[in-house]
Motif scaffolding. Structure first.
Motif, PDB file in Angstrom:
ATOM      1  N   TYR A 174       0.660  -1.282   0.100  1.00  0.00           N
ATOM      2  CA  TYR A 174      -0.199  -0.064  -0.016  1.00  0.00           C
ATOM      3  C   TYR A 174       0.826   1.279  -0.141  1.00  0.00           C
ATOM      4  O   TYR A 174       0.423   2.244  -0.648  1.00  0.00           O
ATOM      5  N   ARG A 175       2.125   1.210   0.609  1.00  0.00           N
ATOM      6  CA  ARG A 175       3.154   2.501   0.552  1.00  0.00           C
ATOM      7  C   ARG A 175       3.348   2.403  -0.691  1.00  0.00           C
ATOM      8  O   ARG A 175       3.769   3.599  -1.236  1.00  0.00           O
ATOM      9  N   THR A 176       3.813   1.595  -1.462  1.00  0.00           N
ATOM     10  CA  THR A 176       4.341   1.461  -3.063  1.00  0.00           C
ATOM     11  C   THR A 176       3.456   2.289  -3.626  1.00  0.00           C
ATOM     12  O   THR A 176       3.445   3.136  -4.630  1.00  0.00           O
ATOM     13  N   TYR A 177       1.947   1.760  -3.748  1.00  0.00           N
ATOM     14  CA  TYR A 177       0.715   2.294  -4.441  1.00  0.00           C
ATOM     15  C   TYR A 177       0.380   3.538  -3.889  1.00  0.00           C
ATOM     16  O   TYR A 177      -0.044   4.468  -4.823  1.00  0.00           O
ATOM     17  N   GLY A 178       0.809   4.052  -2.621  1.00  0.00           N
ATOM     18  CA  GLY A 178       0.527   5.385  -2.371  1.00  0.00           C
ATOM     19  C   GLY A 178       1.567   6.340  -3.195  1.00  0.00           C
ATOM     20  O   GLY A 178       1.273   7.320  -3.388  1.00  0.00           O
ATOM     21  N   SER A 179       2.864   5.902  -3.275  1.00  0.00           N
ATOM     22  CA  SER A 179       3.705   6.677  -4.027  1.00  0.00           C
ATOM     23  C   SER A 179       3.479   6.692  -5.805  1.00  0.00           C
ATOM     24  O   SER A 179       3.474   7.699  -6.208  1.00  0.00           O
ATOM     25  N   VAL A 180       2.634   5.505  -6.237  1.00  0.00           N
ATOM     26  CA  VAL A 180       2.253   5.736  -7.496  1.00  0.00           C
ATOM     27  C   VAL A 180       1.072   6.741  -7.516  1.00  0.00           C
ATOM     28  O   VAL A 180       1.029   7.719  -8.623  1.00  0.00           O
ATOM     29  N   THR A 181       0.297   6.754  -6.591  1.00  0.00           N
ATOM     30  CA  THR A 181      -0.952   7.599  -6.504  1.00  0.00           C
ATOM     31  C   THR A 181      -0.420   9.048  -6.503  1.00  0.00           C
ATOM     32  O   THR A 181      -0.668  10.071  -7.470  1.00  0.00           O
ATOM     33  N   MET A 182       0.556   9.231  -5.735  1.00  0.00           N
ATOM     34  CA  MET A 182       1.285  10.821  -5.628  1.00  0.00           C
ATOM     35  C   MET A 182       1.872  11.330  -6.916  1.00  0.00           C
ATOM     36  O   MET A 182       1.584  12.440  -7.364  1.00  0.00           O
ATOM     37  N   VAL A 183       2.723  10.327  -7.502  1.00  0.00           N
ATOM     38  CA  VAL A 183       3.279  10.572  -8.840  1.00  0.00           C
ATOM     39  C   VAL A 183       2.082  10.819 -10.052  1.00  0.00           C
ATOM     40  O   VAL A 183       2.427  11.591 -10.617  1.00  0.00           O
ATOM     41  N   ALA A 184       1.205  10.053  -9.970  1.00  0.00           N
ATOM     42  CA  ALA A 184       0.016  10.095 -10.954  1.00  0.00           C
ATOM     43  C   ALA A 184      -0.306  11.363 -10.902  1.00  0.00           C
ATOM     44  O   ALA A 184      -0.923  11.977 -11.729  1.00  0.00           O
ATOM     45  N   GLU A 185      -0.994  11.688  -9.725  1.00  0.00           N
ATOM     46  CA  GLU A 185      -1.677  13.034  -9.496  1.00  0.00           C
ATOM     47  C   GLU A 185      -0.625  14.213  -9.764  1.00  0.00           C
ATOM     48  O   GLU A 185      -1.127  15.114 -10.506  1.00  0.00           O
ATOM     49  N   GLU A 186       0.529  14.083  -9.435  1.00  0.00           N
ATOM     50  CA  GLU A 186       1.439  15.057 -10.027  1.00  0.00           C
ATOM     51  C   GLU A 186       1.392  15.189 -11.535  1.00  0.00           C
ATOM     52  O   GLU A 186       1.685  16.444 -12.127  1.00  0.00           O
TER      53      GLU A 186
END
Length: 210
Positions: A174-186
């Protein structure tokens, strides 16, 4: 003497005509590229938003499949909500990888045109577009890295259930995909900004052509 000045005048006139033709060609070329890029940016932005929605469903899909108390790992039979979600993200990753190549191509083309310094082209704006595309390209690098890492973590867990440290492994994923979410939003924000730069350039270029 008169013949000499006539020759010089003819040479300068010819040079001016040739230069004008070159400038018009570059202006037209940049406008064609900007229209193509607008379409690509729109497609990639939609793709990022699709990815964000899919990532949001990872945990609910996992919990739903676990509630069914599978006898083997979740991916053994290649079925279930989580497997469908995983497969969808794999497809999105392939599209993102292809999109990154397109973005890089446009980034190089805008830089190439701006470096020609045509006087009827706003080269500063083209450089801004090129720089903005480079940032998006870097976003893709991070996103692809995080997603590949996430896939490895998921496959290791899903194929070996049940495990004693489910909470710990799940937290890592979930932390890995938290990073995915952050970069995708950026990435979405950067694409929206790039789209606004394109519109500004097209508006100014259109007035230049009048």
């Amino acid at each position: 003497m008169k013949h000499k000045w006539s020759t010089i005048f003819l040479f300068l006139s010819t040079l001016l005509i040739l230069t004008s033709c070159g400038m018009t060609q570059e202006l037209d070329e940049s406008l064609d590229l900007s229209k193509e890029l607008s379409s690509v940016i729109g497609q990639q932005e939609a793709l990022m938003k699709d990815l964000l929605k899919t990532v949001e469903k990872i945990q609910p899909s996992f919990e739903k499949d676990m509630d069914a108390k599978p006898d083997t790992g979740l991916f053994q039979d290649e079925e279930g909500d989580l497997y469908k979600n995983f497969t969808k993200r794999k497809e999105l990753l392939d599209e993102l990888t292809a999109g990154q190549k397109e973005v890089k191509k446009f980034q190089k083309e805008f830089k190439r045109i701006s470096n020609k310094k045509a006087v009827d082209v706003d080269n500063d704006k083209l450089q801004l577009i090129s720089s903005s595309l480079n940032i998006i390209h870097n976003n893709y690098d991070s996103l692809i890295l995080y997603m590949n890492t996430g896939f490895e973590q998921e496959e290791e867990l899903y194929n070996n259930l049940p495990v004693d440290n489910l909470e710990g492994q799940g937290s890592v994923i979930y932390r890995t995909y938290g990073s995915v979410t952050m970069v995708a939003e950026e990435s979405v924000s950067n694409m929206e900004y790039t789209a606004s730069l394109i519109k500004q350039y097209e508006k100014q270029a259109a007035s230049t052509k009048k």
